[in-house]
Design a protein around this motif. Structure first.
Motif, mmCIF file in Angstrom:
data_model
loop_
_atom_site.group_PDB
_atom_site.id
_atom_site.type_symbol
_atom_site.label_atom_id
_atom_site.label_comp_id
_atom_site.label_asym_id
_atom_site.label_seq_id
_atom_site.Cartn_x
_atom_site.Cartn_y
_atom_site.Cartn_z
ATOM 1 N N CYS A 137 73.672 24.585 -72.354
ATOM 2 C CA CYS A 137 72.561 23.647 -72.456
ATOM 3 C C CYS A 137 73.016 22.265 -71.992
ATOM 4 O O CYS A 137 74.212 21.988 -71.864
ATOM 5 C CB CYS A 137 72.046 23.584 -73.901
ATOM 6 S SG CYS A 137 73.094 22.671 -75.038
ATOM 7 N N SER A 152 77.832 27.730 -75.534
ATOM 8 C CA SER A 152 78.764 26.827 -76.211
ATOM 9 C C SER A 152 78.312 26.588 -77.644
ATOM 10 O O SER A 152 79.080 26.770 -78.584
ATOM 11 C CB SER A 152 78.840 25.507 -75.448
ATOM 12 O OG SER A 152 79.471 24.521 -76.219
ATOM 13 N N CYS A 153 77.044 26.186 -77.815
ATOM 14 C CA CYS A 153 76.563 25.857 -79.156
ATOM 15 C C CYS A 153 75.600 26.909 -79.706
ATOM 16 O O CYS A 153 75.231 26.855 -80.882
ATOM 17 C CB CYS A 153 75.895 24.480 -79.167
ATOM 18 S SG CYS A 153 74.344 24.412 -78.255
ATOM 19 N N CYS A 167 75.587 20.296 -73.980
ATOM 20 C CA CYS A 167 76.989 20.731 -73.939
ATOM 21 C C CYS A 167 77.612 20.572 -72.565
ATOM 22 O O CYS A 167 78.821 20.386 -72.448
ATOM 23 C CB CYS A 167 77.092 22.203 -74.349
ATOM 24 S SG CYS A 167 76.700 22.502 -76.072
ATOM 25 N N CYS A 179 72.560 28.899 -75.203
ATOM 26 C CA CYS A 179 73.747 28.194 -74.753
ATOM 27 C C CYS A 179 75.004 28.944 -75.181
ATOM 28 O O CYS A 179 75.140 29.323 -76.341
ATOM 29 C CB CYS A 179 73.744 26.782 -75.323
ATOM 30 S SG CYS A 179 75.239 25.876 -74.937
HETATM 31 ZN ZN LIG Z 1 74.861 23.856 -76.026
#
Ligand SMILES: [Zn+2]
Length: 94
Positions: free
Chosen positions: A29, A6-7, A32, A4
């Motif tokens: 993901c 983002s995370c 997110c 992912c």
């Molecule tokens: Zn994520």
């Protein structure tokens, strides 16, 4: 399998986020990114770093906070959601 942007979580096919039209979004993901939007649009990079460091420590009781933070601060800022191109225009003004 990717991860992912983002995370930083590794994502398999079932974990992909979804675009507005319901198609899978390969960059993020499902936790997110859902239906074309970030599930937490206001979260900052710092908050994500703190959250991920805590998750890592919960999974690895021997991991010290400085180590966990070292990993997340070295990794998360380079992800697509957080990465910022250097601002050359501003540099010219200085
Ligand atoms: Zn994520």
């Amino acid at each position: 399998m990717g991860f992912c942007n983002s995370c930083g979580k590794p994502i398999g096919k079932k974990d992909y986020g979804t675009n507005e039209d319901g198609s899978p979004n390969m960059d993020y993901c499902i936790e997110c990114f859902e239906n074309g939007e970030f599930t937490e649009p206001d979260i900052t990079l710092n908050e994500m770093i703190v959250r991920k460091s805590k998750e890592m420590m919960a999974k690895n009781p021997n991991l010290r906070e400085t180590e966990a933070t070292g990993i997340t601060t070295g990794f998360l800022p380079n992800l697509k959601r957080w990465y910022k191109e250097p601002d050359y225009e501003n540099e010219d003004l200085m």
